[in-house]
Design a protein around this motif. Structure first.
Motif, PDB file in Angstrom:
ATOM      1  N   LEU A 216      -5.429   6.015   5.619  1.00  0.00           N
ATOM      2  CA  LEU A 216      -4.417   6.027   4.562  1.00  0.00           C
ATOM      3  C   LEU A 216      -4.444   4.743   3.758  1.00  0.00           C
ATOM      4  O   LEU A 216      -4.321   4.763   2.518  1.00  0.00           O
ATOM      5  CB  LEU A 216      -3.037   6.245   5.183  1.00  0.00           C
ATOM      6  N   LEU A 217      -4.614   3.606   4.463  1.00  0.00           N
ATOM      7  CA  LEU A 217      -4.693   2.338   3.742  1.00  0.00           C
ATOM      8  C   LEU A 217      -5.913   2.302   2.826  1.00  0.00           C
ATOM      9  O   LEU A 217      -5.853   1.784   1.702  1.00  0.00           O
ATOM     10  CB  LEU A 217      -4.749   1.180   4.738  1.00  0.00           C
ATOM     11  N   GLY A 218      -7.018   2.866   3.303  1.00  0.00           N
ATOM     12  CA  GLY A 218      -8.206   2.920   2.447  1.00  0.00           C
ATOM     13  C   GLY A 218      -7.980   3.768   1.219  1.00  0.00           C
ATOM     14  O   GLY A 218      -8.444   3.445   0.119  1.00  0.00           O
ATOM     15  N   THR A 219      -7.238   4.868   1.387  1.00  0.00           N
ATOM     16  CA  THR A 219      -6.924   5.715   0.226  1.00  0.00           C
ATOM     17  C   THR A 219      -6.079   4.966  -0.787  1.00  0.00           C
ATOM     18  O   THR A 219      -6.330   5.027  -2.007  1.00  0.00           O
ATOM     19  CB  THR A 219      -6.189   6.982   0.696  1.00  0.00           C
TER      20      THR A 219
ATOM     21  N   SER B 147      -4.659  -4.165  14.886  1.00  0.00           N
ATOM     22  CA  SER B 147      -3.775  -3.153  15.465  1.00  0.00           C
ATOM     23  C   SER B 147      -3.394  -2.080  14.453  1.00  0.00           C
ATOM     24  O   SER B 147      -2.239  -1.674  14.358  1.00  0.00           O
ATOM     25  CB  SER B 147      -2.507  -3.803  16.034  1.00  0.00           C
ATOM     26  N   VAL B 148      -4.390  -1.639  13.656  1.00  0.00           N
ATOM     27  CA  VAL B 148      -4.171  -0.543  12.708  1.00  0.00           C
ATOM     28  C   VAL B 148      -4.844   0.699  13.268  1.00  0.00           C
ATOM     29  O   VAL B 148      -6.054   0.697  13.549  1.00  0.00           O
ATOM     30  CB  VAL B 148      -4.726  -0.882  11.315  1.00  0.00           C
ATOM     31  N   ALA B 149      -4.080   1.744  13.454  1.00  0.00           N
ATOM     32  CA  ALA B 149      -4.622   2.985  13.986  1.00  0.00           C
ATOM     33  C   ALA B 149      -5.625   3.594  13.001  1.00  0.00           C
ATOM     34  O   ALA B 149      -5.528   3.376  11.789  1.00  0.00           O
ATOM     35  CB  ALA B 149      -3.484   3.971  14.245  1.00  0.00           C
ATOM     36  N   PRO B 150      -6.623   4.349  13.509  1.00  0.00           N
ATOM     37  CA  PRO B 150      -7.624   4.954  12.604  1.00  0.00           C
ATOM     38  C   PRO B 150      -6.993   5.817  11.518  1.00  0.00           C
ATOM     39  O   PRO B 150      -7.441   5.791  10.365  1.00  0.00           O
ATOM     40  CB  PRO B 150      -8.500   5.781  13.555  1.00  0.00           C
TER      41      PRO B 150
END
Length: 603
Positions: free
Chosen positions: A249-252, A241-244
Motif C-alpha cells: 500500500l505504501l508503494g502504491t 516493522s512494515v508488514a508486506p
C-alpha cells in the motif's frame, strides 16, 4: 470661459507642415517641396532678368523683380529649416504684381509671358482660395496691358489661355487632393489596424505571462503537499516493522504521488519544448516495460469495447535513449488513441523491434488499429489543435506526442488507409550499459550513512508548510544535529541573530518574507558580524533554471528540490551536490528523474 475646439487640441508637430499659409489642399505632405522647387526655378529664371534690368537702365523693374526673388529665397530657406515664412504672401504678391505690371507696360509680349509662371507659382504656394483671388487679379491686370500692346485679337487669346491655366490648375489640384485624401484615409485605417494588432499582441504577451505565472504558482502549490505525501512512505519503510501488505500500500501511495508530481512537471516541460529551451536528460528507457504498464492501465477501457490488445515484444528488454516520463506519456497517448479509433470488437496490435535507418540504430514501437483516419485530417494530423469527430477533443494529443518524440531526437509517423492506421515511434537505441533498477523494492538504510556519521551541526529548517517541516525534521537525526524551525524568512532572520546555524534549509515562497530576501539578509548579517557563512540550501518545489540562477545570485550554496530523500538531505549537510546522492538516482528510476527532478548545484 469654455475653450473652443482649437484650444482643446494638443499642439501639433509642424516640422513636416512648415507653412500653414502655404499649405492647404494639394498634397499637404509635399507642399513645401513643391514651393522649394518652384522657388529655385523662379530664381534661376528671374535672377538674370532682374540683374539685366539694372544694366538696361530699367531700375524700377529691376527693383521689383529683385525684391520678388529675394522674398522667394527667404521663404524657401525658412521652410527648409522648418520655420515660419519670413515674408508674408501679400508682400510677395504685391511685389510680383508691380513687377509684372511694369514688365508688361515696358516690354509688351515679353512681360505678358511672365504672367503664366506667376499664376503657377501662386497656385502651388498659397491656399487655393487665396491663390485664385491673386491669379484672377493677375488676369484682370494683364488684359488691358495686353490690349495696349497686342490689340484685341491677341488679347482675347491671352485672356483665354490665362483663364484656362487657372481652371486646369484647379482641376489638377482637385484631383490630386481627392487622391491624397483617399490615400490618407487608407493610411489612417492601416495605422489604426497596426496599432490594434500591436495592442492585441501586447495583450496576448501579457496574458501568456500571467498564465505562465499562474500555472507556475499552481504547480508549486500542488507539488508542496505532494512532496510530503511522496516522502512519508519511504520514512515509514526506513523505520522497519512494515508488514508486506502495508508495504504494498505504501508503494502504491508513493508511486501515485510521484506520478502526479511527474505530470505537474510535464505541463511546464511542454512549454519549454515549444520554446526550444527544454534540456533533455537522456537515460535508458525500457519501452517494453512501459508498454506493459500502459496496457494494464488501459485494460478496463479495452474490455468496455471488447477489444483485443496483442503485444509483440522481444524476449529481451529493448532500451531507448530518452526520458521515462516522456516515453510513458507518448506511449499512453498512442495506445489511448488506438483504443478510441479502433472499431468495436477489433484489435490493437503493438510491435516493438530493433531497426536501422539512415540515422543509425533505433528502437521502433508501432501501434496499429483497424480504424482509418479521415482524409481531411491526415495532412494536419500532427498539427496543434487539429481534431475530428471526438467530443471534448483538444487536438493536442498527437501534437504533444510528436513534440516529445522530437525532443528525444526521435520521430513519430502516421500511415493510414483501408487496412487501418499505424503510428510508428522511433527513438535512438541505448548502447551503454543499462543501470540496475531498484524501483518497487523497499530501500535498505544506506551503508554510506553508517560509515560516515554526521558531525554535530546546528540546522535551521525554514518552511511555511508544517508538513514539510515535519517530513524534513524526520530526516534529520537529533542528536547529533540540533534542529530549529521557522515559518518564514523574517523568523529565520531573528533566529540567525540569536545564534548562527551551520546549515539552513530555506524555502523560497513564504509569507511575510520569502527565502531569497531572507538569504540576502542572513548573508549581510553574518558578514557584518564577521561570522563564518552558513551553508544555505534552497528547498523548493520550483525546479526551473530561472529560479536556480536567482538563488545563486541571492547567495544560496545548493539547490534541493522537493520531495527530497534522506541521502539528498545528508549530501547537503556534508556540503555535497544533492544531485549526486544515492537516493536521487534511485528516485529517478522510479519516475522522478524523468519529470525534470535534476539537481543543480548553485556553487
Amino acid at each position: 470661459m469654455p475653450l473652443n475646439d482649437d484650444a482643446r487640441r494638443p499642439p501639433k508637430d509642424t516640422r513636416d507642415e512648415p507653412v500653414r499659409e502655404f499649405a492647404q489642399g494639394f498634397v499637404e505632405a509635399h507642399r513645401h517641396r513643391i514651393f522649394l522647387g518652384l522657388s529655385i526655378a523662379g530664381t534661376l529664371l528671374l535672377g538674370p532678368f532682374a540683374i539685366n534690368n539694372f544694366f538696361q537702365d530699367r531700375v524700377a523693374l529691376g527693383v521689383f523683380t529683385s525684391t520678388f526673388v529675394a522674398c522667394l529665397l527667404a521663404n524657401a530657406y525658412a521652410i527648409a529649416r522648418h520655420r515660419a515664412p519670413v515674408v508674408p504672401a501679400a508682400v510677395i504678391f504685391v511685389a510680383s504684381l508691380l513687377g509684372l505690371a511694369t514688365a508688361m507696360y515696358n516690354n509688351g509680349l515679353i512681360g505678358i509671358l511672365w504672367a503664366y509662371p506667376g499664376i503657377l507659382l501662386f497656385h502651388f504656394m498659397l491656399p487655393r482660395r487665396t491663390a485664385n483671388m491673386f491669379n484672377v487679379t493677375v488676369v484682370l491686370m494683364s488684359i488691358p496691358l495686353a490690349w495696349m500692346h497686342l490689340g484685341p485679337q491677341l488679347t482675347a487669346r491671352v485672356a483665354v489661355t490665362l483663364l484656362l491655366l487657372v481652371v486646369f490648375s484647379n482641376i489638377f489640384s482637385y484631383i490630386a487632393d481627392t487622391q491624397h485624401a483617399k490615400e490618407a484615409e487608407q493610411r489612417e485605417r492601416l495605422d489604426a489596424l497596426v496599432r490594434q494588432l500591436e495592442e492585441q499582441n501586447e495583450a496576448l504577451r501579457q496574458a501568456f505571462s500571467v498564465r505562465e505565472e499562474v500555472e507556475r504558482i499552481a504547480r508549486h502549490d500542488l507539488k508542496t503537499p505532494l512532496a510530503s505525501i511522496a516522502t512519508v512512505p519511504r520514512l515509514l519503510r526506513e523505520r522497519g516493522s512494515v508488514a508486506p501488505e502495508d508495504d504494498e500500500l505504501l508503494g502504491t501511495v508513493e508511486r501515485a504521488a510521484m506520478r502526479v508530481l511527474s505530470m505537474v512537471n510535464l505541463s511546464l516541460d511542454l512549454f519549454r519544448m515549444e520554446d526550444g529551451t527544454y534540456r533533455l536528460r537522456a537515460q535508458a528507457v525500457d519501452l517494453g516495460a512501459l508498454v506493459q504498464t500502459v496496457t494494464r492501465e488501459l485494460q478496463a477501457h479495452a474490455h468496455s469495447k471488447r477489444l483485443r490488445t496483442e503485444l509483440h515484444l522481444p524476449p529481451e528488454p529493448l532500451h531507448a535513449q530518452g526520458e521515462e516520463l516522456l516515453c510513458y506519456s507518448t506511449i499512453a497517448n498512442l495506445m489511448k488513441n488506438a483504443l478510441e479509433a479502433s472499431p468495436e470488437g477489433g484489435e490493437v496490435r503493438v510491435t516493438l523491434q530493433h531497426v536501422s535507418d539512415a540515422d543509425g540504430e533505433c528502437v521502433e514501437l508501432a501501434v496499429h488499429n483497424a480504424g482509418e483516419v479521415p482524409a481531411a485530417v491526415r495532412e494536419r494530423f500532427f498539427e496543434k489543435y487539429a481534431t475530428h469527430g471526438k467530443a471534448g477533443g483538444t487536438g493536442l494529443g498527437a501534437y504533444s506526442a510528436r513534440l516529445m518524440a522530437r525532443v528525444q531526437r526521435g520521430s513519430l509517423r502516421m500511415a493510414s488507409g483501408p487496412e487501418g492506421t499505424t503510428l510508428s515511434l522511433r527513438l535512438p537505441a541505448w548502447h551503454a550499459a543499462v543501470p540496475a533498477r531498484t524501483a518497487g523494492r523497499a530501500p535498505a538504510p544506506s551503508a554510506a550513512l553508517r560509515i560516515e556519521p554526521l558531525p554535530a551541526l546546528s540546522v535551521l529548517v525554514v518552511d511555511d508548510d508544517e508538513y514539510n517541516i515535519v517530513v524534513l525534521k524526520s530526516l534529520l537525526p537529533s542528536p547529533p544535529l540540533s534542529v530549529r524551525t521557522a515559518v518564514n524568512g523574517r523568523a529565520a532572520l531573528e533566529l540567525s541573530r540569536e545564534a548562527r546555524a551551520d546549515v539552513i534549509f530555506l524555502d523560497l515562497e513564504m509569507p511575510v518574507m520569502g527565502g531569497i530576501e531572507a538569504a540576502r539578509r542572513i548573508r549581510a548579517l553574518q558578514l557584518q558580524r564577521g561570522e563564518e557563512p552558513s551553508r544555505i540550501a534552497a528547498f523548493s518545489a520550483y525546479d526551473d533554471e530561472g529560479t536556480r540562477r536567482q538563488c545563486l545570485q541571492a547567495g544560496f550554496d545548493l539547490y534541493l528540490a522537493k520531495p527530497a530523500t534522506r541521502e539528498e538531505v545528508f549530501a547537503v549537510l556534508r556540503g555535497q551536490d544533492p544531485a549526486h546522492a544515492q537516493g536521487a538516482g534511485e528516485r529517478a528510476d522510479q519516475g522522478g528523474g524523468a519529470c525534470g527532478w535534476s539537481r543543480a548545484s548553485c556553487t
